[in-house]
Enzyme design. Structure first.
Site: not given
Ligand code: DPN
Ligand code: ZN
Ligand code: CA
Length: 309
Positions: A123, A157
């Site tokens: 991530d 993000e």
């Molecule tokens: N947005 C992500 C994060 O950076 O924590 C997690 C995520 C990705 C959730 C895609 C849902 C779909």
């Molecule tokens: Zn994340």
């Protein structure tokens, strides 16, 4: 139309002996070893910078510099878009493959920042690295696509989709209107992986075609998919709010794999897709190479079709 031609080839349909006016190249296989090499570099950067690649920390800027140098050497037009968040300068990296119709832009991206607790390799080193390797493949093939391809690596993000939102807000109405689609990749190498495709329901019209291309990319590899509603949880959200068709793939975060999903995809039932989500253990050990490989190949599949490569 080229998008339709690409989709026809994907499902293996032949139309008599008619040869299309433009031969539509199949997207190449993306070498997962190259994607893994980018992840190793992002891990090295985190380790050398206090263990993370978070907004406002040196590991973020070093991550951006790594990606930018690769793209510059490959012939991309890059620029750094800055914004301010939590008292620190944030950076988005925007990269155009400078060929194809500038009035028909296909954009793809993912966030490059980690949380401050860890190196953020799944991530979202994973999406960042997959996108980078697809971009480098486009350059190696010296593609001259019909449409213009633009990539975005987003900052902040993890603080609330701040970088992608700042970017979309920075565009004029005319600049927004040339972006015909945005495809997001946020977490694609989860250790207990899923093969999710973003649902197009409730999304801007045109999102369904992107969803179908992503599904076909997996189907061509014999991988079953499920739809997931990612809502406002990643960087596609700002594009969707601007009325731009969106899509994406996702290998799962804190949610647990069901027994049915474990049957379908292998891995462990009743265990999180990513047990190290937002933790210090989100290192290069927290990556399933098969998932990274398949999702990366599907990035190429969808983008090549969308740009009319
Ligand atoms: N947005 C992500 C994060 O950076 O924590 C997690 C995520 C990705 C959730 C895609 C849902 C779909
Ligand atoms: Zn994340
Ligand atoms: Ca591959």
């Amino acid at each position: 139309m080229k998008l339709l031609a690409a989709m026809v080839l994907v499902v293996g349909t032949t139309v008599g002996t008619v040869t299309p006016a433009h031969a539509v190249a199949a997207a190449p296989d993306i070498p997962v070893a190259n994607v893994q090499a980018h992840l190793a570099e992002l891990q090295r950067i985190a380790t050398a910078n206090g263990g993370n690649r978070a907004h406002g920390r040196p590991g973020y800027r070093a991550s951006l510099d790594y990606v930018k140098a690769k793209l510059d050497a490959a012939g991309y037009q890059t620029r750094i878009h800055t914004f301010t968040a939590s008292g620190a300068t944030g950076y988005n990296l925007i990269a155009d493959w400078p060929h194809g119709d500038a009035n028909n832009v296909i954009m793809s991206g993912g966030h490059l920042d980690s949380v401050s607790r860890g190196p953020g390799i799944n991530d979202n080193g994973s999406g960042s690295a997959g996108l980078l390797e697809v971009a480098l493949t486009v350059s190696r093939q010296n593609l001259r696509p019909q449409n213009r391809l633009r990539f975005g690596w987003w900052g902040a993000e993890e603080l609330g989709l701040l970088g992608s939102t700042a970017y979309v807000n920075s565009l004029t109405a005319a600049q927004r209107s040339v972006i015909k689609g945005y495809v997001n990749f946020d977490m694609i190498g989860s250790p207990n992986p899923a093969y999710f495709v973003y649902s197009s329901s409730g999304q801007p019209s045109g999102s369904q075609a992107i969803r179908q291309l992503l599904e076909q990319g997996f189907a061509a590899k014999g991988v079953q998919t499920e739809l997931t509603s990612v809502g406002g949880r990643s960087d596609h959200a700002a594009f969707a709010r601007a009325g731009i068709p969106i899509g994406g793939t996702f290998s799962g975060a804190e949610g647990r794999k069901t027994a049915a999903q474990a049957q379908k995809w292998g891995g462990s039932a009743n265990v999180a897709f990513d047990r190290c989500y937002h933790q210090a253990c989100d290192t290069t050990s927290n990556i399933n190479a098969t998932s990274l490989d398949r999702h990366s190949d599907v990035i190429a599949h969808a983008l090549y079709a969308l740009i009319g490569a």
